[in-house]
Design an enzyme around this catalytic site. Sequence first.
Site, PDB file in Angstrom:
ATOM      1  N   GLY A   1       0.906   8.954   9.823  1.00 42.65           N
ATOM      2  CA  GLY A   1       0.811   8.899   8.356  1.00 42.65           C
ATOM      3  C   GLY A   1       1.207  10.172   7.651  1.00 42.65           C
ATOM      4  O   GLY A   1       2.369  10.576   7.657  1.00 42.65           O
TER       5      GLY A   1
ATOM      6  N   VAL B   1       4.856   8.047  12.042  1.00 41.70           N
ATOM      7  CA  VAL B   1       3.906   8.587  13.031  1.00 41.70           C
ATOM      8  C   VAL B   1       2.837   9.417  12.331  1.00 41.70           C
ATOM      9  O   VAL B   1       3.139  10.373  11.620  1.00 41.70           O
ATOM     10  CB  VAL B   1       4.627   9.470  14.078  1.00 41.70           C
ATOM     11  CG1 VAL B   1       3.633   9.988  15.121  1.00 41.70           C
ATOM     12  CG2 VAL B   1       5.749   8.703  14.753  1.00 41.70           C
TER      13      VAL B   1
ATOM     14  N   THR C   1       0.821  -1.216   0.000  1.00 39.76           N
ATOM     15  CA  THR C   1       0.000   0.000   0.000  1.00 39.76           C
ATOM     16  C   THR C   1       0.856   1.267   0.000  1.00 39.76           C
ATOM     17  O   THR C   1       0.686   2.140  -0.854  1.00 39.76           O
ATOM     18  CB  THR C   1      -0.908  -0.009   1.257  1.00 39.76           C
ATOM     19  OG1 THR C   1      -1.608  -1.249   1.268  1.00 39.76           O
ATOM     20  CG2 THR C   1      -1.894   1.123   1.253  1.00 39.76           C
ATOM     21  N   VAL C   2       1.795   1.373   0.941  1.00 45.94           N
ATOM     22  CA  VAL C   2       2.585   2.610   1.053  1.00 45.94           C
ATOM     23  C   VAL C   2       3.600   2.703  -0.088  1.00 45.94           C
ATOM     24  O   VAL C   2       3.767   3.761  -0.711  1.00 45.94           O
ATOM     25  CB  VAL C   2       3.285   2.693   2.428  1.00 45.94           C
ATOM     26  CG1 VAL C   2       4.122   3.961   2.531  1.00 45.94           C
ATOM     27  CG2 VAL C   2       2.260   2.648   3.551  1.00 45.94           C
TER      28      VAL C   2
ATOM     29  N   LYS D   1       4.045   4.941  18.456  1.00 46.03           N
ATOM     30  CA  LYS D   1       4.095   6.315  17.927  1.00 46.03           C
ATOM     31  C   LYS D   1       4.364   7.321  19.049  1.00 46.03           C
ATOM     32  O   LYS D   1       5.107   8.282  18.867  1.00 46.03           O
ATOM     33  CB  LYS D   1       2.783   6.630  17.199  1.00 46.03           C
ATOM     34  CG  LYS D   1       2.587   5.767  15.941  1.00 46.03           C
ATOM     35  CD  LYS D   1       1.155   5.827  15.444  1.00 46.03           C
ATOM     36  CE  LYS D   1       0.933   4.944  14.225  1.00 46.03           C
ATOM     37  NZ  LYS D   1      -0.486   4.756  13.921  1.00 46.03           N
TER      38      LYS D   1
ATOM     39  N   ILE E   1       0.490  13.326   8.269  1.00 40.56           N
ATOM     40  CA  ILE E   1       0.666  14.585   9.016  1.00 40.56           C
ATOM     41  C   ILE E   1       2.172  14.807   9.227  1.00 40.56           C
ATOM     42  O   ILE E   1       2.844  13.930   9.763  1.00 40.56           O
ATOM     43  CB  ILE E   1      -0.019  14.529  10.401  1.00 40.56           C
ATOM     44  CG1 ILE E   1      -1.490  14.130  10.280  1.00 40.56           C
ATOM     45  CG2 ILE E   1       0.127  15.858  11.124  1.00 40.56           C
ATOM     46  CD1 ILE E   1      -2.194  13.952  11.629  1.00 40.56           C
TER      47      ILE E   1
ATOM     48  N   GLY F   1      -2.837   5.222   4.966  1.00 36.70           N
ATOM     49  CA  GLY F   1      -3.297   5.235   3.584  1.00 36.70           C
ATOM     50  C   GLY F   1      -2.122   5.341   2.620  1.00 36.70           C
ATOM     51  O   GLY F   1      -1.041   5.794   2.979  1.00 36.70           O
TER      52      GLY F   1
HETATM   53  N1  HSE Z   1      -2.990   0.758  12.099  1.00 35.24           N
HETATM   54  C1  HSE Z   1      -2.596   2.121  12.050  1.00 35.24           C
HETATM   55  C2  HSE Z   1      -3.809   2.988  12.389  1.00 35.24           C
HETATM   56  C3  HSE Z   1      -2.049   2.458  10.689  1.00 35.24           C
HETATM   57  O1  HSE Z   1      -4.930   2.467  12.449  1.00 35.24           O
HETATM   58  O2  HSE Z   1      -3.634   4.173  12.614  1.00 35.24           O
HETATM   59  C4  HSE Z   1      -1.176   3.658  10.653  1.00 35.24           C
HETATM   60  O3  HSE Z   1      -0.055   3.561  11.460  1.00 35.24           O
END
Ligand code: HSE
Length: 440
Positions: free
Chosen positions: A133, A131, A13-14, A204, A135, A301
């Site tokens: 995603g 951390v 995905t990433v 995180k 942001i 995402g």
């Molecule tokens: N499993 C994580 C979440 C994905 O739901 O935020 C992103 O780190």
Amino acid sequence: MKPVNVGLLGLGTVGQGVAQILDRNAVEIARRAGRGIRVTRASVRNQGKNLAASLDISTTSDPAELVNDPSIDIICEMMGGEQPALELILKAIENGKHVITANKALIAIHGNVIFEAARKRGVIVAFEPAVAGGIPIIKAIREGLAANRIEWLAGIINGTGNFILSEMASKGRKFSDVLTEAQALGYAEADPEFDVEGIDAAHKLTILASIAFGIPLQFDAVFTEGISKISRKDVAYANELGYVIKHLGVAKSRDDGIELRVHPTLIPSQRLIANVNGVMNAVLVQSDAVGPTMYYGPGAGSEPTGSAVVADIVDVVRAMSADPNQRVPHLAFQFKELSDKPVLPSHEFESAYYLRLEALDQPGVMADVMAIFGELEISIEAILQKEALLDANGVAEQSVPVILLTRRVKEGLIQTAIERISALKSVIDEVVMLRVENLG
Ligand code: HSE
């Protein structure tokens, strides 16, 4: 100048998000970085082969080939898990490559070793995508807030958990139903316990606390409580009292130490962060000069996390030719300036508390409960006593729910109060305890 060659460990995905962004925005990104950036190789398992073919990225099933390939300047690790990611990253560092990783568990648990190796070899290890995603919270804290003494931060840093709590609060849905839907959205970790038991948020928070306070990464010291015990009842009572329940990562710097904790938290419903719903993330940072600042956006995402990876690639490209001693330190503070301020045990935490007990519907019960608070000198902020619920035959049950909000107090004292209340014959069932943060 010759373009910079990037190798992607993982084209899931990433990884696909990174490849697509670098392809689509190649011109804009080169204008920013001062050089072209191209993905030349990727290690793939099942996903991503078609995309690789369409973007002229050569693929292999062996990630070690990439970290040993002299033509690759930057390695992006998006495989997840501790091994073989750790081994591959250490090898890439040894081979003089800069590394970007989206792997929060790896940084939280092995970051001290990784950064030490990188420092000695003069390479950069960047971790913005690890951390929250998309942001840019690492950049904001490490650089944007560099003038400040950071007092505390509180974040909704797990999208899956936030989605579950939001659905329970807005639609009264059951925990288990919402979890299934969250997993279908593709946000959940491979092991959903990481999301619902707070482990992902603790990874995180470990990272955020280090760059906020200049302390080594200490994942094992984070107090971690998940959301699996949150009931619809507590969501509804919290709402009646003017609060919402959010799963927060909280890091506070006190004179005597640092609080590092992840747990469900009642927040006044008018706070901006209380209104962050669904899979979105937000981090609120209280600093001495600027005051409160809040950062909001998608916490996971493909392209949101890819955006953070690419921003790190651009940073690395700009800093590649700079003197390593002049680069932004990995953990924001100069390596020799990291502090050994202790992380406090949970009985030292200070918070307000929400307590729910089931008391027999008879005279004198409230007086007994209040006497315990009086003896322990715990002030009560609010009390809510509900009518007895009706059983299946429409007959009133013998117990009534009593909800109390305390003022701020040490957690050890609340634990003593709970033990004494639980010992009362008139109190049945376990006392439910949730922390309350005003975040003002
Ligand atoms: N499993 C994580 C979440 C994905 O739901 O935020 C992103 O780190």
